[in-house]
Design a protein around this motif. Structure first.
Motif, short mmCIF file in Angstrom:
data_model
loop_
_atom_site.label_atom_id
_atom_site.label_comp_id
_atom_site.label_asym_id
_atom_site.label_seq_id
_atom_site.Cartn_x
_atom_site.Cartn_y
_atom_site.Cartn_z
N SER A 1 0.31 -37.91 24.60
CA SER A 1 0.86 -38.98 23.78
C SER A 1 2.35 -38.73 23.57
CB SER A 1 0.15 -39.02 22.43
OG SER A 1 0.43 -37.83 21.69
N PRO A 2 3.10 -39.75 23.13
CA PRO A 2 4.51 -39.51 22.80
C PRO A 2 4.69 -38.39 21.78
CG PRO A 2 4.06 -41.86 22.91
CD PRO A 2 2.74 -41.17 23.03
N GLU A 3 3.73 -38.26 20.86
CA GLU A 3 3.83 -37.19 19.87
C GLU A 3 3.63 -35.82 20.52
OE1 GLU A 3 3.24 -40.98 18.19
OE2 GLU A 3 1.89 -39.91 19.56
N ALA A 4 2.69 -35.75 21.47
CA ALA A 4 2.46 -34.48 22.16
C ALA A 4 3.66 -34.05 22.98
CB ALA A 4 1.22 -34.59 23.04
N LEU A 5 4.39 -35.02 23.55
CA LEU A 5 5.58 -34.69 24.34
C LEU A 5 6.70 -34.10 23.48
CD1 LEU A 5 5.77 -37.76 26.75
CD2 LEU A 5 4.97 -35.45 27.29
N GLN A 6 6.58 -34.21 22.18
CA GLN A 6 7.58 -33.62 21.28
C GLN A 6 7.25 -32.17 20.94
OE1 GLN A 6 10.35 -35.16 20.15
NE2 GLN A 6 9.90 -37.04 21.25
N GLN A 7 6.09 -31.67 21.40
CA GLN A 7 5.67 -30.31 21.08
C GLN A 7 5.03 -29.67 22.30
OE1 GLN A 7 3.10 -30.88 17.66
NE2 GLN A 7 4.81 -30.81 16.23
N ARG B 1 11.79 -25.77 27.39
CA ARG B 1 11.89 -27.24 27.31
C ARG B 1 10.78 -27.76 26.42
NH1 ARG B 1 12.65 -31.39 32.48
NH2 ARG B 1 13.83 -32.97 31.33
N PRO B 2 10.93 -27.65 25.10
CA PRO B 2 9.82 -27.91 24.20
C PRO B 2 9.54 -29.38 23.92
CG PRO B 2 11.76 -27.26 22.96
CD PRO B 2 12.10 -27.12 24.41
N ARG B 3 10.43 -30.29 24.37
CA ARG B 3 10.18 -31.69 24.06
C ARG B 3 10.73 -32.61 25.15
NH1 ARG B 3 14.89 -34.02 21.21
NH2 ARG B 3 13.50 -35.67 20.54
N LEU B 4 10.08 -33.76 25.29
CA LEU B 4 10.51 -34.82 26.19
C LEU B 4 10.51 -36.12 25.40
CD1 LEU B 4 8.40 -33.93 29.36
CD2 LEU B 4 10.87 -33.68 29.12
N ASP B 5 11.57 -36.89 25.54
CA ASP B 5 11.66 -38.14 24.79
C ASP B 5 12.44 -39.16 25.61
OD1 ASP B 5 11.87 -40.20 23.01
OD2 ASP B 5 12.60 -38.98 21.34
N PRO B 6 11.76 -40.17 26.17
CA PRO B 6 12.47 -41.19 26.94
C PRO B 6 13.58 -41.89 26.15
CG PRO B 6 10.12 -41.35 27.32
CD PRO B 6 10.30 -40.37 26.20
#
Length: 483
Positions: free
Chosen positions: A9-15, A21-26
């Motif tokens: 989920s978008p939330e999981a990509l933040q952790q 590289r602990p986070r991804l955010d388009p």
């Protein structure tokens, strides 16, 4: 073999469980109005290239431990099907896969190799593997390019130089000397040498003796003034074409330092990316622009290229000026001297487009979709600088780390995909892009962007981190559905 994947989920990509590289955010990715980015795959290890077939299956090539890294990571060819299934087509453990082309039920893969690069054909129906081109001089600093297929049905491919700056030196120690002590560049035509050899320390000796090395020679082997080195079909810094089975191999060009990206545009022209010289070591060269070449010889019928075109390596920069020109004198390292005696081969430039030094142009593709927009423009991945290791200049520290749209007709370019601040996302703690290494337009009109991942540099070392690579997808609003 099918590989396990987990929907994030978008939330999981933040952790993410990757400290580098602990986070991804388009939302941290800047695109032109009307475009948006999304994450398709995360956790890749040193991905180097990709391809997309007509059904929308995406093939991703991981470099793995061939970069090198520890612990061991496999150099794999991954296959992401439209239904989300991820499996492995094969591995290329000797030197790692770099690029892939899909055609007639087969995958054509270039592999860096140990001492020699090669092209391997994978039959997608029965899994058979056949080496169709071998023996391209490698084991050094640079990479294979292609394969790509031209409008004539022929296979086009390239191979970069063995040395960093034209002479095998300790500054390329990890790749040039420690593992492959007898490698060297090979010219594409007969050349006469100046004898301007380079004297440097010998890191292979038990005591720090000096060694003298000439152009197109292994480390520690000098060249004589007036010495003639014979050109070979299988040279370094070359661009070739052949039939799909590897027969009829023809050298179109040489002197392309690192032809990492190759693409045929809709007008039938072959465009190739190329990287600049390094401002370091005992043959240092400053302010050399990255570039995109057009390979004019590709227009000629197969078998009719007599003398291959020369694009400057090892004596001319991307702007056509000699490496010893005042504008290319280094502020660090020993200035370069002429290696090939006058008269130099005729230069095949100028370049279609010149980019800032040390941007590290990599893979490219052409927009062929009115739905996606920018039709006819070259979309070029810029992996990003290795400064301060390869340049002492502060202005080079944030060059690259983006995708640009290049108009080959005008030689102009505009940023297409970038972070809000120059440089990789990890430098600013954002969830944006790190090091774009390849781009591919998909059949549905979307654009895939392959992100190598975190690769840090300081004056003395270069470290790449596994499981930090990402496959992004860019969609123009209303053109296709999200993966």
């Amino acid at each position: 073999m099918t590989l396990p994947t987990v929907a994030a989920s978008p939330e999981a990509l933040q952790q993410l469980p990757t400290p580098a590289r602990p986070r991804l955010d388009p939302a941290d990715v800047v695109l032109p109005p009307g475009y948006r980015a999304e994450v398709v795959l995360a956790g890749l290890s040193m991905p180097c290239g990709m391809g997309v077939d007509d059904e929308g299956t995406v093939y991703v090539l991981e470099g793995g431990s061939t970069w090198p890294t520890r612990p061991h990571l496999p150099a794999r060819i991954l296959r992401l099907r439209p239904d989300g299934t991820l499996d492995t087509l094969g591995e290329e453990p000797l030197g790692g896969p770099r690029h892939i082309a899909l055609r007639d039920g087969a995958a054509y893969v270039s592999a860096k190799g140990g001492h020699q690069a090669r092209i391997v054909r994978y039959d997608l129906a029965d899994g058979g593997v056949t080496t169709i081109v071998d023996g391209l001089p490698d084991g050094g600093w640079h990479e294979p390019g292609g394969p790509v297929f031209g409008p004539d049905g022929l296979m086009y491919f390239g191979q970069g130089s063995v040395s960093q700056n034209g002479v095998v030196l300790p500054q390329g120690y990890v790749v040039d000397l420690a593992r492959h002590q007898r490698v060297h560049d090979v010219p594409g035509v007969d050349v006469t040498l100046t004898g301007n050899d380079v004297v440097t320390h010998d890191p292979t000796a038990p005591y720090p003796f000096y060694a003298t090395t000439g152009a197109f020679k292994p480390f520690g082997v000098p060249a004589e003034p007036g010495e003639v080195v014979r050109g070979e079909l299988r040279c370094s810094s070359g661009i070739w074409r052949a039939h799909p089975d590897g027969s009829g191999m023809e050298l179109l060009a040489w002197g392309v330092r690192n032809p990492y990206g190759m693409v045929f545009a809709e007008d039938g022209e072959l465009y190739v990316t190329d990287n600049d010289y390094e401002e370091t070591g005992d043959r240092a060269i400053a302010n050399d622009p990255d570039r995109v070449w057009r390979i004019d010889a590709a227009r000629r019928p197969h078998g009719e290229v007599g003398t291959p075109a020369w694009y400057g390596f090892p004596d001319l920069c991307g702007d056509g000026l000699p490496v010893w020109h005042e504008s290319h004198r280094p502020s660090r390292g020993r200035p370069a001297e002429q290696l090939i005696a006058d008269p130099l081969p005729e230069w095949a430039g100028p370049a279609v487009w010149l980019e800032q030094p040390h941007s590290a142009l990599c893979g490219l593709d052409v927009s062929r979709s009115d739905a996606f927009g920018m039709r006819g423009l070259l979309l070029v991945a810029e992996w990003g600088t290795l400064a301060p290791m390869n340049s002492p200049r502060a202005e080079d520290l944030d060059h690259g780390f983006r995708v640009v749209a290049v108009d080959p007709a005008t030689g102009s370019a505009e940023p297409f995909m970038a972070n809000r601040h120059p440089g990789p996302a990890s430098a600013h703690g954002s969830g944006g892009i790190e090091r774009p290494v390849d781009v591919k337009v998909a059949p549905d009109g979307s654009l895939y962007v392959l992100d190598f991942g975190v690769s840090t540099v300081d004056p003395s070392k270069h470290l790449s981190y596994g499981h930090t690579g990402v496959l992004w997808r860019v969609v123009r609003d209303g053109s296709g559905t999200a993966s």
